[in-house]
Enzyme design. Structure first.
Site, PDB file in Angstrom:
ATOM      1  N   GLY A 514       0.940  -1.363   0.271  1.00 51.99           N
ATOM      2  CA  GLY A 514       0.236   0.113  -0.009  1.00 51.99           C
ATOM      3  C   GLY A 514       1.233   1.153  -0.128  1.00 51.99           C
ATOM      4  O   GLY A 514       2.360   1.800  -0.086  1.00 51.99           O
ATOM      5  N   GLY A 515       0.394   2.350   0.134  1.00 52.56           N
ATOM      6  CA  GLY A 515       0.944   3.560   0.279  1.00 52.56           C
ATOM      7  C   GLY A 515       1.717   3.930   1.268  1.00 52.56           C
ATOM      8  O   GLY A 515       2.672   5.025   1.567  1.00 52.56           O
ATOM      9  N   LYS A 533       1.613  -5.219   8.133  1.00 53.21           N
ATOM     10  CA  LYS A 533       1.746  -4.057   7.219  1.00 53.21           C
ATOM     11  C   LYS A 533       3.331  -3.414   7.379  1.00 53.21           C
ATOM     12  O   LYS A 533       2.868  -3.005   9.221  1.00 53.21           O
ATOM     13  CB  LYS A 533       1.025  -3.586   7.428  1.00 53.21           C
ATOM     14  N   ASP A 630      -6.502   6.998   0.791  1.00 56.62           N
ATOM     15  CA  ASP A 630      -6.380   5.862  -0.725  1.00 56.62           C
ATOM     16  C   ASP A 630      -7.140   4.902  -1.056  1.00 56.62           C
ATOM     17  O   ASP A 630      -6.640   3.455  -0.853  1.00 56.62           O
ATOM     18  CB  ASP A 630      -5.275   5.753  -0.377  1.00 56.62           C
TER      19      ASP A 630
END
Ligand SMILES: *[C@@H]1O[C@H](CO)[C@@H](O)[C@H](O)[C@H]1NC(C)=O
Ligand SMILES: *[C@@H]1O[C@H](CO)[C@@H](O)[C@H](O)[C@H]1NC(C)=O
Ligand SMILES: *[C@@H]1O[C@H](CO)[C@@H](O)[C@H](O)[C@H]1NC(C)=O
Ligand SMILES: *[C@@H]1O[C@H](CO)[C@@H](O)[C@H](O)[C@H]1NC(C)=O
Ligand SMILES: *[C@@H]1O[C@H](CO)[C@@H](O)[C@H](O)[C@H]1NC(C)=O
Ligand SMILES: *[C@@H]1O[C@H](CO)[C@@H](O)[C@H](O)[C@H]1NC(C)=O
Ligand SMILES: *[C@@H]1O[C@H](CO)[C@@H](O)[C@H](O)[C@H]1NC(C)=O
Ligand SMILES: *[C@@H]1O[C@H](CO)[C@@H](O)[C@H](O)[C@H]1NC(C)=O
Ligand SMILES: *[C@@H]1O[C@H](CO)[C@@H](O)[C@H](O)[C@H]1NC(C)=O
Length: 821
Positions: A514-515, A533, A630
């Protein structure tokens, strides 16, 4: 007793009539010249303005005083003196004379000594003349300039206690000349009293104050471009307006009448009030239109002491300490006196995680220990305040044009009160410690949870929620068992356990990116699957700050949000641990023709509605109000039942910029999903998420990616294509062929229409998520017609080339905009 009273009344009545009686046989002149003067002898003369409005002559004040003064009054209303020449140097006996003597305007006593003269800067006047104008201005001019605006001297520059129409009260900033009001000493003594009303320009800020015996009684609050922050919204005045001027040259207040036939004035009386009076035709009596300060206790300066807020209408308990403060004397507070004010509960430590609480619609505190920067905006102001440990509050100084100017306070905050003003609200931001910030957020969360609970009217939904919470609670307890941390709120994981679970962050375990960093699949020794994450290291947050944020996010619980199980903060590492979703993300299904067929239309429709509900929860979660920033197909994960779960929410908070309507310097998002205003102006809001949601919805229906969309007939992106089809009445052509066997036409069309509404160019045109949910859930609801979508322009073929470049890169945009003001 009564006789005495009657007698006093009678005497004062006669005395008040005295000037009137005197002047009934007085002679009148229209100018003071070397040949013509005003004499206070048996042959009383007065000077009258051409329009018969004002009159100047000698008078004695009411009471026993024998003193003689040269004064001005309305011809219609002689007992109200509006100006006095020699208020502090009275004539002690009659036979004074107001004359031009040896080229100078002078007031002489009976032995022809000068006892008063106007302070004329250019001293030599060749042939002076003194005229009384119809505005109530006594002016001294060269005779050749008579009837022009060139004055050697004017009484408007030296007001006593009365503000007449057209008179300026305030400063000539070039020369430093000030005009202000000073009350009479008492009802029968016109000499300068203890009450003054003055404008003050300090460090580029403009406010006014009323002082009694040198102590402030009332303060207007600063001029905020629309009004004084402590004065209610501009009164709707019928006979006069109050004009404020504040520029490089001048800072003043002026009364301007709108109705020439009505007489009005503002007078400062010795009990400390400015009364705005009008003289009505019929009654020949003054009527007070309004008074300033008002009789509200909150208007009296510092009524609640330091660091407290006065709220009118909260009688008898007017005062509350500001958040983070406590009464400095509980006893005094209980006795409903407040002068000692409030002190900090715990001193600010200047730690990370400190923040500000907004106190809305107030009169800003007095400018005692402050700093002011005209060029900063609110955001810069907040930063500046946060970065200086002794800064305890800040606010915009000017509220016009969306707010500008930065005012910061460093000492006690004095004289704050509620000041509701529709359309011109002035807010103040007060510094709180990290702990106070946290407890506020927690309280807000509790409140919203309660609201959400009570809102879940259907018992089914309620039961579900209860069941869901129970499961989550159990799960969390289990996870907590592995935690070393004592914190009850936030389960933390040991880094070693995470390293082991992810095979030392092996590239083979990466399941997404992800971002904010890569996502690994992990398996705990207990067999539980996790999504791990690992955040990239540029969040710029300290340990406490990060932990606070995660503690907040962990509490966001909704069936359409991926559950955050905990975190791991050790050394440089910032890791979030989520529940593992075996069915991957939405993009795996919709953009792949084969997988798409495994999911019939109703499943897709279900996914769309689930995302909408999840986003609604994020947006309307009151104070927290998460803007995802996002949202995209690859951030929608699917659980065992193929129900959608939004992931990566709340990370925008961790990575700074949690201000809602503020501009941000850094744009985080993904091409194809970011809204125009976000790309162009760096402005983001919930409506930017609505845009992204619209893109996801149109992508889901069409099975095409917005960004890499190609069409043989035009160069538009998917949104443009959908818009063209919609206008041609062929919207159904947009639908992915994989739904051919299963679609419900009305639902597909509804999704396309709502999708187009969400991607409209202007944020204010886009619906909120609550309307989106409503429109999707209610078959029969009437939908508005969409307008042109954002980015509705054909792409040049040059840009086509760059497309591949972007898709090779991480697909994440980080744009730094020049810092705007
Ligand atoms: C004032 O008096 C002088 C002589 O006494 C005369 O020449 C002049 O015209 C008079 N001025 C006015 C305004 O009456
Ligand atoms: C009073 O004024 C009139 C007219 O201005 C004048 O004729 C008269 O001489 C004056 N009397 C005295 C005592 O000054
Ligand atoms: C007039 O004023 C002078 C100077 O102030 C003073 O000496 C004189 O006594 C005054 N005359 C009268 C009659 O008050
Ligand atoms: C007269 O005005 C000048 C400046 O204009 C000032 O400096 C002076 O103090 C004034 N004098 C009086 C007696 O007010
Ligand atoms: C204006 O206000 C400031 C702060 O209250 C004070 O220090 C200053 O003396 C005032 N100036 C005038 C001219 O009253
Ligand atoms: C009031 O009087 C002023 C000056 O005498 C004039 O300019 C203005 O037009 C008048 N306003 C009205 C409403 O009559
Ligand atoms: C001054 O004004 C206030 C407010 O209108 C009024 O209550 C008070 O009686 C006035 N005082 C005098 C002495 O006129
Ligand atoms: C007040 O009286 C004046 C003069 O008589 C007249 O012109 C004006 O219209 C009156 N105003 C009102 C409000 O009655
Ligand atoms: C904080 O602001 C005050 C007042 O402007 C200033 O005196 C002080 O130096 C500042 N402190 C820091 C650390 O910038």
């Amino acid at each position: 007793m009564e006789a005495l009273q009657l007698c006093t009344i009678l005497i004062s009545f006669v005395l008040s009539l005295l000037p009137l009686l005197q002047f009934s046989w007085a002679a009148h002149i229209d100018a003071i010249t070397p040949n013509q003067s005003l004499k206070d002898d048996s042959n009383l003369t007065t000077l009258i303005s051409p329009g018969q409005t004002f009159e100047i002559g000698f008078f004695s004040p009411p009471g026993n005083s024998k003193n003689r003064y040269l004064g001005m009054w309305y011809k219609r209303k002689p007992e109200t003196i509006v100006w006095i020449a020699n208020r502090n140097t009275p004539l002690t006996e009659p036979n004074g004379e107001f004359a031009i003597n040896a080229g100078k305007l002078v007031l002489l006593n009976s032995t022809r000594s000068v006892i008063w003269f106007p302070n004329v800067s250019s001293n030599v006047a060749n042939s002076p003349i003194a005229l009384l104008l119809d505005r109530g201005n006594l002016v001294l001019q060269e005779q050749e300039n008579a009837n022009s605006d060139i004055y050697l001297w004017q009484s408007f520059d030296y007001p006593t206690d009365t503000l007449l129409n057209g008179m300026k009260l305030g400063w000539d900033l070039n020369t430093g000349f000030e005009r202000y009001l000073t009350s009479w000493k008492s009802a029968d003594d016109p000499s300068s009293g203890d009450v003054t009303y003055r404008m003050n320009v300090t460090g580029g800020l403009f406010q006014s104050s009323l002082k009694m015996d040198m102590t402030k009684k009332f303060r207007s609050g600063i001029w905020n471009g629309i009004r004084f922050s402590g004065v209610k919204e501009q009164l709707v005045l019928t006979v006069f307006n109050i004009v404020h001027v504040f520029n490089e040259e001048e800072a003043y207040l002026m009364v301007k009448r709108t109705d020439n036939s009505t007489i009005s004035l503002a007078q400062l009386n010795y009990s400390g009030f400015v009364q705005h009076l009008v003289l009505l035709n019929e009654t020949s009596k003054w009527t007070a239109m309004y008074t300033s300060p008002t009789d509200e206790q909150c208007d009296s300066y510092g009524h609640c002491g330091a660091n407290a807020m006065c709220t009118s209408g909260q009688y008898p308990i007017l005062c509350d300490c500001l958040t983070g403060y406590t009464p400095s004397s509980e006893e005094e507070w209980r006795g409903l006196t407040w002068s000692k004010g409030c002190v900090r509960k715990t001193p600010l430590g200047c730690e990370k995680g400190e923040g500000f609480e907004k106190v809305a619609e107030v009169k800003l505190p007095d400018l005692l220990d402050f700093s002011f920067n005209k060029n900063m905006n609110l955001r810069e102001c907040k930063e500046a305040c946060l970065n200086n440990c002794s800064c305890i509050a800040f606010a915009n100084s000017d509220i016009t044009k969306g707010g500008s100017g930065c005012l910061r306070w460093f000492g006690d905050l004095i004289d704050i009160r509620d000041m509701p003003a529709k359309g011109s609200e002035q807010d103040l931001y007060i510094r709180l410690s990290a702990a106070e910030m946290k407890s506020i957020r927690d309280a807000n969360k509790k409140k919203t949870l309660k609201i959400i609970l009570s809102a879940s009217l259907s018992t089914g939904a309620f039961m579900f929620c209860v069941a869901f919470w129970c499961i989550r609670w159990k799960l969390r307890k289990r996870v907590k068992g592995k935690s070393k941390d004592e914190d009850v709120d936030l389960p933390t994981f040991d880094l070693a356990a995470i390293v082991a679970a992810t095979n030392n962050f092996s590239a083979a375990n990466i399941i997404g990116s992800g971002g904010f960093g890569p996502v690994y699949k992990g398996k705990l020794s207990t067999g539980q699957d996790l999504a791990v994450k690992r955040l990239s290291k540029n969040s710029g947050q300290g340990f406490t700050e990060f932990k606070n944020e995660v503690e907040l996010i962990v509490k966001l619980q909704h069936r359409n949000l991926v559950a955050l199980l905990g975190c791991c903060i050790q050394k440089e590492e910032r890791i979030l641990i989520y529940e593992y979703m075996p069915n991957k993300s939405l993009d795996h299904y919709i953009f792949d023709g084969k997988r798409c067929t495994t999911l019939p239309w109703h499943k897709h429709f279900n996914i769309i509605r689930g995302i909408a509900r999840g986003l609604l929860y994020l947006h309307q979660d009151s104070k927290l109000r998460i803007v995802h920033r996002d949202l995209k197909a690859s951030n929608i994960l699917l659980d065992n039942n193929l129900d959608p779960k939004i992931s990566d929410f709340g990370l925008a908070r961790i990575f700074g910029d949690d201000d809602r309507e503020e501009k941000t310097k850094r744009i985080v998002g993904t091409y194809g999903y970011i809204s125009p205003e976000y790309v162009i102006d760096g402005k983001f809001s919930v409506k930017s998420d609505v845009f992204s949601f619209g893109v996801v919805m149109l992508e889901t229906v069409s099975g095409k990616k917005n960004r890499s969309f190609n069409h043989k007939n035009h160069q538009h992106n998917l949104l443009g294509h959908a818009w063209l089809l919609w206008n041609q009445g062929k919207a159904l052509d947009l639908m992915n062929v994989c739904f051919n066997d299963s679609y419900v036409e009305s639902q597909v069309l509804r999704c396309i229409q709502v999708g187009l509404l969400c991607v409209q160019k202007f944020p204010y045109d886009r619906p909120t998520m609550s309307s989106v949910v409503f429109m999707l859930e209610n078959e029969g609801s009437i939908l508005p017609q969409p307008k042109e979508p954002g980015f509705f322009m054909e792409r040049s073929s040059m840009e086509e080339g760059s497309t591949s470049e972007y898709s090779r890169s991480k697909n994440i945009v980080t744009v730094t905009l020049p810092s705007g003001r």
